[in-house]
Design a protein around this motif. Structure first.
Motif, PDB file in Angstrom:
ATOM      1  N   HIS A 181      47.184 180.762  -2.485  1.00 45.53           N
ATOM      2  CA  HIS A 181      47.337 179.306  -1.627  1.00 45.53           C
ATOM      3  C   HIS A 181      46.987 178.221  -2.562  1.00 45.53           C
ATOM      4  CE1 HIS A 181      47.846 182.085   1.823  1.00 45.53           C
ATOM      5  NE2 HIS A 181      48.024 181.024   2.734  1.00 45.53           N
ATOM      6  N   ALA A 203      47.597 189.604   7.614  1.00 47.01           N
ATOM      7  CA  ALA A 203      48.675 189.260   6.831  1.00 47.01           C
ATOM      8  C   ALA A 203      50.066 189.208   7.412  1.00 47.01           C
ATOM      9  CB  ALA A 203      48.503 189.556   5.548  1.00 47.01           C
ATOM     10  N   GLN A 228      52.617 186.232   8.726  1.00 46.89           N
ATOM     11  CA  GLN A 228      53.679 185.960   7.740  1.00 46.89           C
ATOM     12  C   GLN A 228      53.154 185.621   6.445  1.00 46.89           C
ATOM     13  OE1 GLN A 228      56.937 184.497   9.332  1.00 46.89           O
ATOM     14  NE2 GLN A 228      56.936 185.547  11.135  1.00 46.89           N
ATOM     15  N   LEU A 229      51.834 186.000   6.112  1.00 49.83           N
ATOM     16  CA  LEU A 229      51.272 185.519   4.756  1.00 49.83           C
ATOM     17  C   LEU A 229      51.355 186.725   3.581  1.00 49.83           C
ATOM     18  CD1 LEU A 229      47.790 184.534   6.209  1.00 49.83           C
ATOM     19  CD2 LEU A 229      49.624 183.113   5.483  1.00 49.83           C
ATOM     20  N   HIS A 230      51.312 186.199   2.315  1.00 53.02           N
ATOM     21  CA  HIS A 230      51.530 187.479   1.260  1.00 53.02           C
ATOM     22  C   HIS A 230      50.078 187.810   1.180  1.00 53.02           C
ATOM     23  CE1 HIS A 230      55.451 185.764   0.094  1.00 53.02           C
ATOM     24  NE2 HIS A 230      54.853 184.441   0.347  1.00 53.02           N
ATOM     25  N   LYS A 256      57.329 181.933   3.506  1.00 49.17           N
ATOM     26  CA  LYS A 256      56.901 183.505   3.063  1.00 49.17           C
ATOM     27  C   LYS A 256      58.062 183.921   2.099  1.00 49.17           C
ATOM     28  CE  LYS A 256      55.228 188.058   4.011  1.00 49.17           C
ATOM     29  NZ  LYS A 256      54.836 188.978   5.089  1.00 49.17           N
ATOM     30  N   ARG A 259      54.832 179.142  10.091  1.00 48.70           N
ATOM     31  CA  ARG A 259      55.894 179.820   8.926  1.00 48.70           C
ATOM     32  C   ARG A 259      57.151 180.523   9.633  1.00 48.70           C
ATOM     33  NH1 ARG A 259      52.577 181.131   4.274  1.00 48.70           N
ATOM     34  NH2 ARG A 259      50.777 180.025   4.314  1.00 48.70           N
ATOM     35  N   LEU A 307      48.758 178.267   8.313  1.00 49.03           N
ATOM     36  CA  LEU A 307      48.778 179.813   8.437  1.00 49.03           C
ATOM     37  C   LEU A 307      49.532 180.152   9.480  1.00 49.03           C
ATOM     38  CD1 LEU A 307      44.824 180.130   8.369  1.00 49.03           C
ATOM     39  CD2 LEU A 307      46.576 180.460   6.372  1.00 49.03           C
ATOM     40  N   VAL A 330      44.375 187.040   4.241  1.00 49.95           N
ATOM     41  CA  VAL A 330      45.092 187.599   3.087  1.00 49.95           C
ATOM     42  C   VAL A 330      44.835 188.985   2.553  1.00 49.95           C
ATOM     43  CG1 VAL A 330      45.800 187.157   0.740  1.00 49.95           C
ATOM     44  CG2 VAL A 330      45.982 185.205   2.411  1.00 49.95           C
ATOM     45  N   PRO A 344      53.716 177.048   1.400  1.00 53.71           N
ATOM     46  CA  PRO A 344      53.268 177.213   2.532  1.00 53.71           C
ATOM     47  C   PRO A 344      54.498 176.995   3.604  1.00 53.71           C
ATOM     48  CG  PRO A 344      52.513 175.262   1.602  1.00 53.71           C
ATOM     49  CD  PRO A 344      53.130 175.929   0.483  1.00 53.71           C
ATOM     50  N   ILE A 393      41.122 182.297   4.934  1.00 53.19           N
ATOM     51  CA  ILE A 393      42.312 182.641   4.333  1.00 53.19           C
ATOM     52  C   ILE A 393      42.210 183.830   3.516  1.00 53.19           C
ATOM     53  CG2 ILE A 393      43.980 181.936   2.643  1.00 53.19           C
ATOM     54  CD1 ILE A 393      43.822 179.174   3.561  1.00 53.19           C
TER      55      ILE A 393
END
Length: 363
Positions: A289, A228, A232-234, A169, A363, A360, A222, A166, A218
């Motif tokens: 996560h 995403a 900046q989430l995978h 990224k 980041r 979330l 995602v 977390p 999430i």
């Protein structure tokens, strides 16, 4: 099932059936369906459990005296109600061509089977000794290891063997061949963590509901490249369908809470606690996560640590750190009333859920 039928019959036509193509619509429908199923089946199932079990769940003689007196005679295995509502709703509303859905369902069912066997042996022997620790952990490790391999095979190659952090990224820890082992520990660990927490009426199910809400969101984010990338989430394509699973879990949990609220008419037993913890662990692994689950499910982590610390320190010194472990029994021993403990632990879970959501964007 309904999603697949609509996909087959609607074709490219613009009709009301197109609603079924939206994950958000199906997630809401899954939640309501699971809630209705659990409310409708709850009372007949509890009546049947009372007839079969007679004396109810065996209670540990070492527990608080008030706890033993108040809980005696209450039937267990209420997790069957949660699982029936969860599976029926998920199979009805989820995309059944999605591998993530089937992998998580397999892990949930596997842990539920281990818990069911444990509950059955406790009831048949009329004591708290169920499946042996070695057999129980071995079964859990086997289910979660197979599930971990399956989930890994469904992930993008650049994420499959990595641990995400977390807030960062760009920082991925490569685990290589050890990733399925990490997944196994995560899933088994949370299965048992929820099991430790399930000791008071309503104590475990509400934190599970909160965690399912957070991870439903999430999973949706995602699984959507646009969201995403913005957050900046995978991105993990396909995991959006787990939003439907998590929503069904919320509905099933709320329905169970109707009967598990103090004073409980039924306990979830190991059938429920192991399967719910395993489900949360599996979803966390799927959406990359796992560490966020340690925040959102922080109450489960603390309860587990209290047991580990108590056992370690007692074996080392012969003295106890807590009056009794897990932690909720410590407060019972201090004289706190059960509703006070439960509600305060719920508040802690809500705060931890909000902290998980904060990761979330930070980041």
């Amino acid at each position: 099932m309904l999603y697949d039928l609509v996909q087959h019959h609607a074709g490219g036509h613009v009709t009301a059936l197109n609603l079924f193509r939206y994950i958000t619509f199906r997630a809401g429908a899954a939640c309501l369906t699971a809630l209705v199923i659990s409310l409708l089946l709850g009372q007949p199932l509890i009546a049947q459990l009372r007839r079969i079990q007679r004396g109810g769940q065996p209670i540990r003689a070492l527990g608080p005296e008030r706890h033993i007196l108040e809980k005696a005679g209450t039937p267990t295995m209420g997790g069957v109600l949660i699982l029936v509502a969860l599976f029926a709703s998920t199979l009805l509303w989820a995309d059944l061509t999605n591998g993530f859905v089937w992998a998580v369902l397999l892990i949930t069912l596997g842990f539920g089977a281990v818990g069911f066997a444990d509950d059955y042996l406790k009831l048949s022997r009329r004591n708290t000794a169920g499946v042996s620790k070695r057999a129980r952990l071995g079964s859990e490790f086997a289910v979660s290891l197979i599930g971990g391999y399956w989930l890994q095979s469904l992930m993008p190659a650049d994420l499959a063997n990595h641990l995400a952090f977390p807030f960062m990224k760009d920082w991925l820890l490569p685990l290589g061949f050890a990733f399925p082992l990490f997944a196994m520990i995560t899933i088994t660990g949370f299965g048992n963590a929820v099991n430790f927490t399930d000791g008071l009426d309503g104590l475990a199910i509400v934190p599970v509901i909160i965690a399912a809400l957070v991870f439903g969101l999430i999973a949706y984010l995602v699984g959507n490249h646009v969201f995403a990338d913005y957050l900046q989430l995978h991105a993990v394509p396909g995991t959006g369908e787990l939003c439907v699973f998590c929503s069904a879990l919320v509905g099933a949990g709320l329905g169970f809470l109707w009967f598990n609220a103090p004073p409980a008419a039924v306990f979830m037993g190991d059938t429920g606690s192991l399967s719910l913890g395993g489900a949360l662990g599996a979803v966390a692994v799927a959406v990359k996560h796992e560490l966020v689950l340690c925040i959102v499910g922080g109450l489960f982590v603390v309860e587990t640590l209290s047991v580990i610390i108590q056992v370690f320190w007692f074996r080392r010194t012969g003295r106890r750190v807590f009056l009794m472990a897990p932690l909720h029994h410590h407060f019972e021993k201090k004289g706190w009333q059960e509703p006070k403990i439960v509600i305060r632990f719920w508040i802690v879970s809500i705060v931890l859920g909000l902290c998980g959501l904060a990761t979330l964007k930070l980041r």
